[in-house]
Write a protein that holds these residues in place. Sequence first.
Motif, short mmCIF file in Angstrom:
data_model
loop_
_atom_site.label_atom_id
_atom_site.label_comp_id
_atom_site.label_asym_id
_atom_site.label_seq_id
_atom_site.Cartn_x
_atom_site.Cartn_y
_atom_site.Cartn_z
N GLU A 161 0.83 -1.21 0.00
CA GLU A 161 0.00 0.00 0.00
C GLU A 161 0.86 1.26 0.00
O GLU A 161 0.52 2.26 -0.64
CB GLU A 161 -0.95 -0.03 1.20
CG GLU A 161 -2.02 -1.11 1.07
CD GLU A 161 -2.93 -1.18 2.29
OE1 GLU A 161 -2.63 -0.49 3.30
OE2 GLU A 161 -3.94 -1.91 2.23
N GLY A 165 0.96 4.05 -3.01
CA GLY A 165 0.81 5.47 -2.73
C GLY A 165 1.89 6.30 -3.40
O GLY A 165 1.61 7.35 -4.01
N LEU A 168 1.31 6.39 -7.20
CA LEU A 168 0.23 7.30 -7.58
C LEU A 168 0.68 8.75 -7.51
O LEU A 168 0.33 9.57 -8.37
CB LEU A 168 -0.99 7.09 -6.68
CG LEU A 168 -1.63 5.70 -6.68
CD1 LEU A 168 -2.95 5.72 -5.92
CD2 LEU A 168 -1.81 5.17 -8.08
N GLN A 169 1.47 9.08 -6.48
CA GLN A 169 1.98 10.45 -6.36
C GLN A 169 2.84 10.82 -7.56
O GLN A 169 2.73 11.92 -8.11
CB GLN A 169 2.79 10.59 -5.06
CG GLN A 169 1.94 10.57 -3.80
CD GLN A 169 2.80 10.59 -2.55
OE1 GLN A 169 4.02 10.73 -2.61
NE2 GLN A 169 2.15 10.44 -1.40
N TYR A 275 -4.97 3.85 -12.74
CA TYR A 275 -5.01 5.19 -12.15
C TYR A 275 -4.67 6.20 -13.23
O TYR A 275 -3.71 6.00 -13.99
CB TYR A 275 -3.98 5.30 -11.02
CG TYR A 275 -3.81 6.74 -10.50
CD1 TYR A 275 -4.64 7.22 -9.51
CD2 TYR A 275 -2.84 7.57 -11.04
CE1 TYR A 275 -4.49 8.53 -9.06
CE2 TYR A 275 -2.68 8.88 -10.59
CZ TYR A 275 -3.51 9.34 -9.60
OH TYR A 275 -3.38 10.63 -9.15
N PRO A 276 -5.41 7.28 -13.37
CA PRO A 276 -6.54 7.72 -12.55
C PRO A 276 -7.90 7.34 -13.14
O PRO A 276 -8.93 7.77 -12.63
CB PRO A 276 -6.36 9.24 -12.55
CG PRO A 276 -5.82 9.53 -13.91
CD PRO A 276 -4.94 8.37 -14.27
N GLY A 280 -8.88 6.84 -7.77
CA GLY A 280 -7.82 7.79 -7.44
C GLY A 280 -7.15 7.53 -6.12
O GLY A 280 -6.26 8.29 -5.72
N THR A 281 -7.56 6.46 -5.41
CA THR A 281 -6.94 6.15 -4.11
C THR A 281 -6.45 4.72 -4.09
O THR A 281 -6.88 3.88 -4.91
CB THR A 281 -7.94 6.35 -2.96
OG1 THR A 281 -8.99 5.38 -3.08
CG2 THR A 281 -8.54 7.75 -2.98
N VAL A 282 -5.60 4.42 -3.14
CA VAL A 282 -5.03 3.07 -3.02
C VAL A 282 -6.13 2.03 -2.82
O VAL A 282 -6.21 1.03 -3.54
CB VAL A 282 -4.02 3.02 -1.86
CG1 VAL A 282 -3.54 1.58 -1.64
CG2 VAL A 282 -2.83 3.94 -2.13
N ASP A 283 -6.98 2.25 -1.83
CA ASP A 283 -8.03 1.28 -1.52
C ASP A 283 -8.99 1.09 -2.68
O ASP A 283 -9.39 -0.04 -2.99
CB ASP A 283 -8.80 1.71 -0.27
CG ASP A 283 -7.99 1.56 1.01
OD1 ASP A 283 -6.99 0.82 0.98
OD2 ASP A 283 -8.35 2.19 2.02
N ALA A 284 -9.36 2.18 -3.32
CA ALA A 284 -10.32 2.09 -4.42
C ALA A 284 -9.72 1.35 -5.61
O ALA A 284 -10.40 0.56 -6.28
CB ALA A 284 -10.77 3.49 -4.84
#
Length: 327
Positions: A161, A165, A168-169, A275-276, A280-284
């Motif tokens: 996770e 993160g 994604l950043q 992504y995206p 847009g989030t790790v969990d999603a």
Amino acid sequence: MPSQDEILKAKILVVDDSPDNIDLMLEILRDAGYSNVTATMRPAQVCPLHEEHNYDLILLDLQMPELNGFQVMKGLKEIEHGGYLPVLALTAQPSFKIAALEAGARDFISKPFDLMEVHKRIHNMLEVRLLYKELAQYSRQQQELALHDPLTGLPNRRLLEDRIGHTLQHSARVRGKSAILYLDLDGFKAINDTYGHGYGDDILKLVAERLVSVSRKEDTVARIGGDEFVIVLGNLAGKGDAHEPATKLIEVISEPYFINDLTLQLSTSIGISIYPDDAGTVDALLGAADAALYEAKRAGKNRYCCAQHDMTAAESNLQSHSVTSVV
């Protein structure tokens, strides 16, 4: 506790502007059996030397030209991020003793030297320093264990996770895309039930090796439990960039596994989220990839399915791509 042999092999640096003092200290140390001892008369060299050699003990004269011992310790503090300064201060000034301890030195030796005192203080400091290093190493090992799967050595969910993160950043900064590939092994339960957990564990280790072998160095390959693996792909130009890696993964997992006298076969199903585009989030993103994986299983296994964020019906929410493996 460190052994006597480890203490005598510790790395020691003597720092003094007096050649006579250096010769005397080197003689004292070598007569006591210390075998890894060096010296310098240039205080400006101490920090670069410590960065290179990571000394277990620095015998540091406090009164020197150019840089005094207090200035040297200030520089050493920037290197020793753990907070333990392996400095034994050498001073002929009684008023410097407390100041040396306040500056970070662990102990001091008064000039002129008392031989018994020198031996005892050096031995005690080395014992503490080596024990400190052992504990620091143990702490690092425990941290590694907490972040990695003990069977395969791959990152576990906690580290995964964090890696997602960061990926994604980076994708957000460069306005690029990244992908989550969620894998589950088809037929693994049957192998486990038929041949036992020993064979199952061997399969999982071989699968981990294969996943790593066909992934890029910058990708993250993780095991998140049971026979489930996740691969994180960064630096993608478009959604289609995840299709070729998924096909390659399916092909390599489908190759035979030779364990002891058995030849075993299994396949993998993969769910992909982008992504995206999909979330847009790790969990999603993990949730979207997991849902796509379920659909790949339902559609016949040995294939990958891609989440489609712009479709709403459950049946049309995923696109399935089967792979024919040649064994």
